[in-house]
Scaffold this motif. Structure first.
Motif, PDB file in Angstrom:
ATOM      1  N   ILE A 154      34.071  39.549  24.653  1.00  0.00           N
ATOM      2  CA  ILE A 154      34.707  38.815  25.513  1.00  0.00           C
ATOM      3  C   ILE A 154      35.860  39.797  26.251  1.00  0.00           C
ATOM      4  O   ILE A 154      35.679  39.943  27.372  1.00  0.00           O
ATOM      5  N   SER A 155      36.513  40.326  25.262  1.00  0.00           N
ATOM      6  CA  SER A 155      37.688  41.135  25.844  1.00  0.00           C
ATOM      7  C   SER A 155      37.181  42.331  26.595  1.00  0.00           C
ATOM      8  O   SER A 155      37.749  42.643  27.574  1.00  0.00           O
ATOM      9  N   ALA A 156      35.987  42.829  25.975  1.00  0.00           N
ATOM     10  CA  ALA A 156      35.610  44.232  26.393  1.00  0.00           C
ATOM     11  C   ALA A 156      34.896  43.956  27.860  1.00  0.00           C
ATOM     12  O   ALA A 156      35.222  44.910  28.659  1.00  0.00           O
ATOM     13  N   GLY A 157      34.265  42.878  28.155  1.00  0.00           N
ATOM     14  CA  GLY A 157      33.697  42.674  29.411  1.00  0.00           C
ATOM     15  C   GLY A 157      34.701  42.316  30.275  1.00  0.00           C
ATOM     16  O   GLY A 157      34.672  43.083  31.486  1.00  0.00           O
ATOM     17  N   VAL A 158      36.031  41.677  30.031  1.00  0.00           N
ATOM     18  CA  VAL A 158      36.957  41.745  30.809  1.00  0.00           C
ATOM     19  C   VAL A 158      37.619  43.069  31.305  1.00  0.00           C
ATOM     20  O   VAL A 158      38.107  43.175  32.509  1.00  0.00           O
ATOM     21  N   ASP A 159      37.985  43.828  30.102  1.00  0.00           N
ATOM     22  CA  ASP A 159      38.742  45.072  30.211  1.00  0.00           C
ATOM     23  C   ASP A 159      37.704  45.868  31.224  1.00  0.00           C
ATOM     24  O   ASP A 159      38.090  46.623  31.890  1.00  0.00           O
ATOM     25  N   GLU A 160      36.512  45.910  31.343  1.00  0.00           N
ATOM     26  CA  GLU A 160      35.584  46.791  32.072  1.00  0.00           C
ATOM     27  C   GLU A 160      36.039  46.536  33.417  1.00  0.00           C
ATOM     28  O   GLU A 160      35.957  47.242  34.238  1.00  0.00           O
ATOM     29  N   PHE A 161      35.824  44.894  33.750  1.00  0.00           N
ATOM     30  CA  PHE A 161      36.180  44.537  35.312  1.00  0.00           C
ATOM     31  C   PHE A 161      37.522  45.140  35.502  1.00  0.00           C
ATOM     32  O   PHE A 161      37.940  45.535  36.905  1.00  0.00           O
ATOM     33  N   ILE A 162      38.398  45.063  34.929  1.00  0.00           N
ATOM     34  CA  ILE A 162      40.097  45.212  35.239  1.00  0.00           C
ATOM     35  C   ILE A 162      40.161  47.038  35.377  1.00  0.00           C
ATOM     36  O   ILE A 162      40.836  47.353  36.325  1.00  0.00           O
ATOM     37  N   ALA A 163      39.217  47.379  34.606  1.00  0.00           N
ATOM     38  CA  ALA A 163      39.377  49.011  34.485  1.00  0.00           C
ATOM     39  C   ALA A 163      38.540  49.485  35.796  1.00  0.00           C
ATOM     40  O   ALA A 163      38.930  50.196  36.398  1.00  0.00           O
ATOM     41  N   ALA A 164      37.509  48.868  36.116  1.00  0.00           N
ATOM     42  CA  ALA A 164      36.766  49.094  37.391  1.00  0.00           C
ATOM     43  C   ALA A 164      37.826  49.034  38.722  1.00  0.00           C
ATOM     44  O   ALA A 164      37.630  49.940  39.452  1.00  0.00           O
ATOM     45  N   TYR A 165      38.394  47.830  38.776  1.00  0.00           N
ATOM     46  CA  TYR A 165      39.269  47.766  39.840  1.00  0.00           C
ATOM     47  C   TYR A 165      40.382  48.563  39.915  1.00  0.00           C
ATOM     48  O   TYR A 165      41.113  48.853  40.766  1.00  0.00           O
ATOM     49  N   SER A 166      40.818  48.969  38.441  1.00  0.00           N
ATOM     50  CA  SER A 166      41.899  50.066  38.713  1.00  0.00           C
ATOM     51  C   SER A 166      41.442  51.311  39.120  1.00  0.00           C
ATOM     52  O   SER A 166      42.504  51.981  39.861  1.00  0.00           O
ATOM     53  N   VAL A 167      40.532  51.505  38.925  1.00  0.00           N
ATOM     54  CA  VAL A 167      39.667  53.022  39.622  1.00  0.00           C
ATOM     55  C   VAL A 167      39.804  52.927  41.170  1.00  0.00           C
ATOM     56  O   VAL A 167      40.089  53.677  41.758  1.00  0.00           O
ATOM     57  N   LEU A 168      39.461  51.582  41.482  1.00  0.00           N
ATOM     58  CA  LEU A 168      39.528  51.500  43.047  1.00  0.00           C
ATOM     59  C   LEU A 168      41.075  51.717  43.581  1.00  0.00           C
ATOM     60  O   LEU A 168      41.229  52.409  44.450  1.00  0.00           O
TER      61      LEU A 168
END
Length: 467
Positions: A403-417
């Protein structure tokens, strides 16, 4: 139709209405829209931008005539005497009114340079506002997914609590028939107490995340949050992302405009060493209130003035402006490096999160098989209660990690933006009324006083005050 059938239809209708009134689950877009519309930080920096717009109006005003009026009423009184002892008192009353005008004719471009510097400062402030917008939206993204992380963790803990409760009940039943010892029951009781404590902690984390969400989005939402259907589109590689960031990131654009401002300030400091030519005029009326006498008249003068010696102050201002220019260039270089580093870091975090998802899925699958097998073996007496509890804990940890990895992926993706400068309302195509910084600027750039343009400006100010 019987009475029971009517009651059933009425109950069904009430049930449908009650479900229709259930709060709609917030989407990520809802959170971003709420943050954009209610952010006090954005309002603060929009006001900063409007103040910078006024600097342009004030610089433009320096090219225009300056008109001033003055008025005074003076009473003069006293006594005059002679050596023979004669003393005579006197009193005079006089009124004066005057109008003065002054216009700078030539100052070697100093005023024009001030206007250009003010305009560049406005452009830098606009880019800084875009940077603040990215911060606000990224915080909304983080708040949204942290609520989802905490909510899913609470669900896992609740499920874990129910499972351990069943295991404790099974351990007690087996203890009653002599299949296990009291130790197995105590182990299950200890795990149950730990599960309750973990659930309480998880619920506390959820409450904290919901408060952060309310602070960012501008409203409370205690229901579920809808998972995004897709991930944001990102550049294909780190190098491509860095190229986009160097072209588009608002912090870099703001730093570039600040360098231009610093260079203009050097020219302004150098222009201060040169003379200024100005035209001035005065017209006044003086009236003796004690008689019918009055005087009226005026003057027009063309003057030039310039510095000869000011103790080295003007040369120091030039050197200081050059030092500030060098500082701004260094800041630009540092900003470029920091942006590139942020892009690389964001991609690294994204890669870590995606690797964690892949490993987590495998871990959950293996932990689920291990747990099912251990529980089946325990029912046959080949495993102890502790083995079952340990297997269940492994499964819980694996699910939590996934679950945490899934959340971290989204936050990291928007951090790239955000790192490439694309986390804005325009880039995300958010359904909001966009703040147009040019509207206020266009109304004040010519320094309006009283005109149709001035009335338009007053309407804009009133609208801003109602927001």
């Amino acid at each position: 139709m019987g009475r029971r059938n009517w009651v059933g239809i009425l109950l069904a209708g009430c049930t449908a209405l009650s479900f229709g009134n259930v709060a709609k689950a917030d989407t990520l877009a809802d959170a971003l829209v709420g943050a954009y519309n209610t952010s006090g930080l954005l309002e603060q920096n929009r006001a900063v931008l409007r103040a910078a717009d006024e600097d342009v109006a004030q610089a433009v005003a320096a090219l225009r005539p300056v008109l001033n009026w003055s008025a005074d009423v003076t009473r003069s009184f006293g006594r005059s005497g002679t050596t023979t002892g004669t003393v005579v008192g006197f009193a005079d009353n006089e009124a004066n009114i005057g109008l003065t005008a002054e216009l700078t004719l030539y100052d070697f471009g100093a005023t024009k340079l001030n206007i250009d510097a003010a305009k560049e400062a406005v452009l830098a402030t606009r880019e800084a506002l875009v940077g603040v917008e990215q911060e606000v939206l990224l915080r909304a993204v983080s708040a949204f997914f942290e609520v989802r992380r905490a909510s899913q963790d609470v669900e896992l803990r609740q499920s874990n609590l129910r499972l351990i409760t069943r295991e404790l009940r099974a351990a007690r039943d087996r203890f009653d028939v002599g299949e296990v010892t009291r130790t197995d029951v105590s182990l299950a009781e200890a795990r149950l107490a730990a599960a309750r404590a973990a659930l309480a902690a998880s619920q506390g984390s959820l409450a904290v995340a919901q408060q952060e969400y309310a602070a960012v989005v501008g409203r409370k939402h205690t229901g579920p949050l809808q998972a995004p259907r897709s991930r944001p589109s990102l550049p294909g590689s780190v190098d491509q992302a860095m190229s986009v960031a160097v072209r588009n990131h608002p912090d870099l654009k703001a730093a570039q405009h600040q360098v231009t401002v610093a260079e203009l300030n050097i020219a302004i400091a150098q222009a201060a060493m040169k003379p200024t030519v100005s035209l001035s005029g005065r017209y006044g009326l003086s009236d003796d209130l004690d008689s019918d006498a009055y005087t009226a008249g005026g003057s027009v003068s063309l003057s030039a003035q310039g510095p000869i010696y000011q103790g080295g102050r003007l040369s120091s201002l030039v050197r200081q402006s050059m030092a500030n220019r060098d500082q701004r260039r260094a800041i630009l270089l540092q900003t470029t490096t920091a942006i590139q580093q942020n892009v690389a870091n964001s991609y690294a975090q994204l890669a870590v999160a995606r690797a964690a998802i892949s490993a987590g899925q495998n871990q959950v699958r293996a932990a689920q098989i291990a747990f099912d097998g251990t529980r089946e073996e325990a029912s046959l007496g080949a495993r102890t209660t502790l083995d079952v509890l340990d297997a269940e804990q492994e499964l819980l940890d694996a699910r939590t990690t996934l679950i945490s990895a899934g959340v971290d992926e989204f936050i990291a993706a928007y951090s790239v933006l955000a790192a490439i400068g694309s986390l804005t309302a325009d880039s995300l195509n958010l359904p909001v009324q966009r703040y147009d910084p040019s509207v206020y600027y266009n109304l004040v750039k010519d320094a309006p006083v009283a005109s149709q343009q001035g009335e338009d400006l007053n309407r804009v100010l009133r609208a801003l005050g109602k927001q």
